[in-house]
Scaffold this motif. Structure first.
Motif, PDB file in Angstrom:
ATOM      1  N   LEU A 141     -27.538   1.912  14.665  1.00  0.00           N
ATOM      2  CA  LEU A 141     -27.388   0.798  15.614  1.00  0.00           C
ATOM      3  C   LEU A 141     -28.695   0.034  15.770  1.00  0.00           C
ATOM      4  O   LEU A 141     -28.705  -1.206  15.797  1.00  0.00           O
ATOM      5  N   ASP A 142     -29.822   0.754  15.850  1.00  0.00           N
ATOM      6  CA  ASP A 142     -31.118   0.101  16.014  1.00  0.00           C
ATOM      7  C   ASP A 142     -31.487  -0.729  14.783  1.00  0.00           C
ATOM      8  O   ASP A 142     -32.047  -1.826  14.904  1.00  0.00           O
ATOM      9  N   LEU A 143     -31.175  -0.222  13.592  1.00  0.00           N
ATOM     10  CA  LEU A 143     -31.431  -0.982  12.370  1.00  0.00           C
ATOM     11  C   LEU A 143     -30.525  -2.208  12.292  1.00  0.00           C
ATOM     12  O   LEU A 143     -30.943  -3.286  11.850  1.00  0.00           O
ATOM     13  N   PHE A 144     -29.276  -2.043  12.728  1.00  0.00           N
ATOM     14  CA  PHE A 144     -28.327  -3.167  12.769  1.00  0.00           C
ATOM     15  C   PHE A 144     -28.854  -4.255  13.703  1.00  0.00           C
ATOM     16  O   PHE A 144     -28.873  -5.451  13.366  1.00  0.00           O
ATOM     17  N   ARG A 145     -29.297  -3.861  14.890  1.00  0.00           N
ATOM     18  CA  ARG A 145     -29.863  -4.821  15.847  1.00  0.00           C
ATOM     19  C   ARG A 145     -31.102  -5.498  15.273  1.00  0.00           C
ATOM     20  O   ARG A 145     -31.311  -6.695  15.471  1.00  0.00           O
ATOM     21  N   TYR A 146     -31.922  -4.729  14.584  1.00  0.00           N
ATOM     22  CA  TYR A 146     -33.153  -5.258  13.988  1.00  0.00           C
ATOM     23  C   TYR A 146     -32.853  -6.465  13.102  1.00  0.00           C
ATOM     24  O   TYR A 146     -33.544  -7.489  13.167  1.00  0.00           O
ATOM     25  N   TYR A 147     -31.826  -6.362  12.263  1.00  0.00           N
ATOM     26  CA  TYR A 147     -31.490  -7.461  11.359  1.00  0.00           C
ATOM     27  C   TYR A 147     -30.908  -8.669  12.098  1.00  0.00           C
ATOM     28  O   TYR A 147     -31.098  -9.807  11.667  1.00  0.00           O
ATOM     29  N   PHE A 148     -30.192  -8.421  13.196  1.00  0.00           N
ATOM     30  CA  PHE A 148     -29.559  -9.533  13.895  1.00  0.00           C
ATOM     31  C   PHE A 148     -30.483 -10.200  14.915  1.00  0.00           C
ATOM     32  O   PHE A 148     -30.332 -11.396  15.194  1.00  0.00           O
ATOM     33  N   LEU A 149     -31.416  -9.477  15.474  1.00  0.00           N
ATOM     34  CA  LEU A 149     -32.279 -10.039  16.523  1.00  0.00           C
ATOM     35  C   LEU A 149     -33.541 -10.700  15.974  1.00  0.00           C
ATOM     36  O   LEU A 149     -34.308 -11.287  16.729  1.00  0.00           O
ATOM     37  N   THR A 150     -33.763 -10.597  14.656  1.00  0.00           N
ATOM     38  CA  THR A 150     -34.961 -11.178  14.052  1.00  0.00           C
ATOM     39  C   THR A 150     -34.577 -12.084  12.888  1.00  0.00           C
ATOM     40  O   THR A 150     -33.511 -11.931  12.288  1.00  0.00           O
ATOM     41  N   SER A 151     -35.469 -13.000  12.559  1.00  0.00           N
ATOM     42  CA  SER A 151     -35.296 -13.824  11.362  1.00  0.00           C
ATOM     43  C   SER A 151     -36.002 -13.139  10.197  1.00  0.00           C
ATOM     44  O   SER A 151     -36.800 -12.222  10.395  1.00  0.00           O
ATOM     45  N   GLU A 152     -35.736 -13.592   8.986  1.00  0.00           N
ATOM     46  CA  GLU A 152     -36.370 -12.984   7.812  1.00  0.00           C
ATOM     47  C   GLU A 152     -37.888 -13.146   7.879  1.00  0.00           C
ATOM     48  O   GLU A 152     -38.641 -12.236   7.521  1.00  0.00           O
ATOM     49  N   LYS A 153     -38.352 -14.286   8.373  1.00  0.00           N
ATOM     50  CA  LYS A 153     -39.790 -14.524   8.488  1.00  0.00           C
ATOM     51  C   LYS A 153     -40.422 -13.553   9.487  1.00  0.00           C
ATOM     52  O   LYS A 153     -41.525 -13.031   9.261  1.00  0.00           O
ATOM     53  N   GLU A 154     -39.738 -13.294  10.591  1.00  0.00           N
ATOM     54  CA  GLU A 154     -40.244 -12.336  11.583  1.00  0.00           C
ATOM     55  C   GLU A 154     -40.296 -10.931  11.004  1.00  0.00           C
ATOM     56  O   GLU A 154     -41.224 -10.166  11.271  1.00  0.00           O
ATOM     57  N   ARG A 155     -39.297 -10.579  10.203  1.00  0.00           N
ATOM     58  CA  ARG A 155     -39.257  -9.238   9.616  1.00  0.00           C
ATOM     59  C   ARG A 155     -40.410  -9.004   8.641  1.00  0.00           C
ATOM     60  O   ARG A 155     -40.811  -7.866   8.416  1.00  0.00           O
ATOM     61  N   GLU A 156     -40.930 -10.072   8.053  1.00  0.00           N
ATOM     62  CA  GLU A 156     -42.063  -9.946   7.135  1.00  0.00           C
ATOM     63  C   GLU A 156     -43.311  -9.438   7.848  1.00  0.00           C
ATOM     64  O   GLU A 156     -44.123  -8.725   7.262  1.00  0.00           O
ATOM     65  N   SER A 157     -43.473  -9.819   9.119  1.00  0.00           N
ATOM     66  CA  SER A 157     -44.718  -9.500   9.831  1.00  0.00           C
ATOM     67  C   SER A 157     -44.572  -8.421  10.905  1.00  0.00           C
ATOM     68  O   SER A 157     -45.579  -7.922  11.412  1.00  0.00           O
ATOM     69  N   LEU A 158     -43.344  -8.044  11.255  1.00  0.00           N
ATOM     70  CA  LEU A 158     -43.150  -7.105  12.369  1.00  0.00           C
ATOM     71  C   LEU A 158     -43.743  -5.719  12.114  1.00  0.00           C
ATOM     72  O   LEU A 158     -44.420  -5.155  12.973  1.00  0.00           O
ATOM     73  N   GLY A 159     -43.474  -5.146  10.950  1.00  0.00           N
ATOM     74  CA  GLY A 159     -43.987  -3.807  10.642  1.00  0.00           C
ATOM     75  C   GLY A 159     -43.314  -2.689  11.412  1.00  0.00           C
ATOM     76  O   GLY A 159     -43.837  -1.582  11.493  1.00  0.00           O
ATOM     77  N   LEU A 160     -42.141  -2.979  11.984  1.00  0.00           N
ATOM     78  CA  LEU A 160     -41.432  -1.981  12.787  1.00  0.00           C
ATOM     79  C   LEU A 160     -40.956  -0.812  11.930  1.00  0.00           C
ATOM     80  O   LEU A 160     -41.015   0.348  12.344  1.00  0.00           O
ATOM     81  N   TYR A 161     -40.479  -1.133  10.730  1.00  0.00           N
ATOM     82  CA  TYR A 161     -40.033  -0.120   9.767  1.00  0.00           C
ATOM     83  C   TYR A 161     -40.721  -0.434   8.438  1.00  0.00           C
ATOM     84  O   TYR A 161     -40.157  -1.182   7.618  1.00  0.00           O
ATOM     85  N   PRO A 162     -41.932   0.099   8.206  1.00  0.00           N
ATOM     86  CA  PRO A 162     -42.676  -0.258   6.992  1.00  0.00           C
ATOM     87  C   PRO A 162     -41.868  -0.094   5.711  1.00  0.00           C
ATOM     88  O   PRO A 162     -41.216   0.920   5.495  1.00  0.00           O
ATOM     89  N   ASP A 163     -41.890  -1.163   4.887  1.00  0.00           N
ATOM     90  CA  ASP A 163     -41.231  -1.203   3.572  1.00  0.00           C
ATOM     91  C   ASP A 163     -39.709  -1.149   3.642  1.00  0.00           C
ATOM     92  O   ASP A 163     -39.055  -0.688   2.695  1.00  0.00           O
ATOM     93  N   ILE A 164     -39.123  -1.648   4.743  1.00  0.00           N
ATOM     94  CA  ILE A 164     -37.674  -1.808   4.801  1.00  0.00           C
ATOM     95  C   ILE A 164     -37.310  -3.122   4.117  1.00  0.00           C
ATOM     96  O   ILE A 164     -38.132  -4.053   4.074  1.00  0.00           O
ATOM     97  N   LYS A 165     -36.118  -3.227   3.557  1.00  0.00           N
ATOM     98  CA  LYS A 165     -35.689  -4.460   2.897  1.00  0.00           C
ATOM     99  C   LYS A 165     -35.615  -5.598   3.913  1.00  0.00           C
ATOM    100  O   LYS A 165     -35.094  -5.412   5.017  1.00  0.00           O
ATOM    101  N   LEU A 166     -36.121  -6.763   3.538  1.00  0.00           N
ATOM    102  CA  LEU A 166     -36.071  -7.919   4.436  1.00  0.00           C
ATOM    103  C   LEU A 166     -34.632  -8.347   4.667  1.00  0.00           C
ATOM    104  O   LEU A 166     -34.258  -8.765   5.755  1.00  0.00           O
ATOM    105  N   CYS A 167     -33.817  -8.272   3.619  1.00  0.00           N
ATOM    106  CA  CYS A 167     -32.374  -8.545   3.710  1.00  0.00           C
ATOM    107  C   CYS A 167     -31.660  -7.530   2.827  1.00  0.00           C
ATOM    108  O   CYS A 167     -32.257  -7.018   1.882  1.00  0.00           O
ATOM    109  N   ILE A 168     -30.416  -7.261   3.114  1.00  0.00           N
ATOM    110  CA  ILE A 168     -29.662  -6.335   2.258  1.00  0.00           C
ATOM    111  C   ILE A 168     -28.581  -7.111   1.508  1.00  0.00           C
ATOM    112  O   ILE A 168     -28.102  -8.143   1.980  1.00  0.00           O
ATOM    113  N   ASP A 169     -28.231  -6.612   0.325  1.00  0.00           N
ATOM    114  CA  ASP A 169     -27.203  -7.259  -0.478  1.00  0.00           C
ATOM    115  C   ASP A 169     -26.177  -6.251  -0.997  1.00  0.00           C
ATOM    116  O   ASP A 169     -25.492  -6.491  -1.986  1.00  0.00           O
TER     117      ASP A 169
END
Length: 416
Positions: A269-297
């Motif tokens: 749930l927390d990872l799901f929220r992470y993707y929805f509450l942030t933009s791709e640009k924000e995910r680049e700099s957040l560092g909340l989960y080091p080396d997590i995919k910026l987007c999933i396919d």
């Protein structure tokens, strides 16, 4: 100058001390003090890591290369020495990642001010300034602050895990297996190669069949009784969600220790929220989960865990919504200025409303958003007109249209 063995001893000693000291900090949970000690520890650990990695090197021989029956004490001593160096370096890196995650988690959820000036969490390094710092909670939550006491600040994940119950260890293994699995891309059809006889000659062809088709009966209708076939493609695998085993270990330990029963579901749930509450640009700099995919396919089963009890649940339910969110982010490229009055975290809620079967109350509950703010964001998105190009089902948005637009649409329907 210290020898490498003395340096290894110092590393293990400082990590043990950090593990003891950090446990005491969470009793009062004073955020500025916690940040100060995390920053202080990071400086110390980085200096040790730089020096030890320089001495040990990146391409170290495997410690498993020695035969257990090897009787030469000198050779066994050399391998043991190398083994201890590698373990110390691994422990250091795991501890550094734990500190990075903790600092990122705090900065994602709190803003820090001295007077009216906002300051970066990484600049809190002077103990005398702590009383001047004002901490303000952000309007949305990323990650889970309750896991902070359970990260491996000492870097010794296995030792910490060994002190936990069997339930925690089983949850740790489950979470780790989920985070290490390769994502799956499921196709809508089989690509099949068929060899068959026609007018006394052996022929070969390729056909596509739906995944729910009865292959044998379908091929009999087309090619008679004499044929053979093989599947050319159906399932393709892609990389892991988090390509950093230190991050994986820390997350698995923290969530299993925090809640052995619901830990995997809470992380999903927390990872799901992470993707929805942030933009791709924000995910680049957040560092909340080091080396997590910026987007999933592709599909990751951890995203299904929070939705298993939902009506109409199917495999890939959670992943598909994240994939669609990432696609919509790309579609909004160059158009973000048209809805600049909607913060990214509320825009994520509006997008989830548009692509999911959930109503606004359920979306607000899932993402931990204020319902009134979410409704206002959806209204602003409707006013921009972008919802018609972003979503296939625009009927959900009709109740958020201004009354004048509703009347206009009603007349259009009457006129055919």
């Amino acid at each position: 100058m210290t020898t490498t063995e003395e340096l290894v001893g110092q590393v293990n000693k400082i990590l043990d001390d950090i593990g003891i000291d950090m446990a005491g900090l969470f009793e009062s949970f004073d955020i500025p003090s916690l940040v100060f000690y995390l920053n202080r520890n990071m400086e110390i650990l980085r200096d040790f890591e730089e020096e030890l990695s320089r001495r040990v090197g990146e391409t170290v021989p495997s410690v498993r290369g020695i035969d257990k029956k090897e009787k030469d004490p000198h050779i066994r001593w050399l391998y043991k020495k190398k083994h201890n160096r590698i373990l110390a370096l691994e422990r250091l890196r795991s501890a550094i990642v734990a500190h990075k995650m903790a600092l990122a988690l705090i900065s994602a959820n709190y803003s820090f001010y001295i007077g009216n000036r906002e300051i970066d969490v990484k600049t809190i390094k002077k103990h005398e300034e702590l009383k001047k710092i004002k901490v303000v909670k952000k309007p949305f939550t990323l990650g889970r602050l309750e896991i902070l006491p359970h990260l491996a600040y000492s870097g010794d994940v296995l030792k910490l895990l060994g002190q936990e119950s069997i339930e925690v260890r089983e949850a740790f293994k489950l979470i780790k297996s989920k985070l290490r699995e390769k994502g799956v891309v499921r196709k809508k059809s089989f690509r099949i190669e068929v060899e068959y006889w026609e007018k006394g000659r052996l022929k070969k062809t390729k056909i596509d069949l739906p995944t729910d088709a009865d292959i044998e009966s379908e091929l009999k209708q087309r090619f008679g009784k004499r044929f053979r076939w093989r599947v050319l493609s159906y399932v393709k695998t892609k990389g892991v969600l988090i390509n950093n085993h230190y991050t994986v270990d820390n997350l698995a330990l923290a969530y299993s220790a925090f809640d052995p029963e619901k830990g995997p579901e809470l992380l999903g749930l927390d990872l799901f929220r992470y993707y929805f509450l942030t933009s791709e640009k924000e995910r680049e700099s957040l560092g909340l989960y080091p080396d997590i995919k910026l987007c999933i396919d592709c599909h990751y089963s951890i995203f299904d865990l929070p939705f298993m009890k939902e009506k109409g649940f199917r495999t890939g339910f959670g992943s598909m919504m994240i994939i669609q969110k990432c696609e919509i982010e790309k579609m909004l490229s160059g158009k973000r200025s048209e809805i600049s009055n909607i913060p990214n975290y509320l825009l994520g809620g509006a997008i989830l409303y548009g692509i999911s079967p959930f109503d606004e109350e359920k979306v607000a509950e899932l993402l931990g958003l204020d319902l009134d703010k979410l409704v206002e964001a959806i209204r602003k998105l409707v006013l921009s007109g972008l919802h018609t190009s972003l979503f296939t089902n625009v009927e959900k948005f009709e109740k958020f249209m201004p009354k004048s637009d509703k009347a206009k649409r009603f007349l259009e329907l009457l006129q055919g």
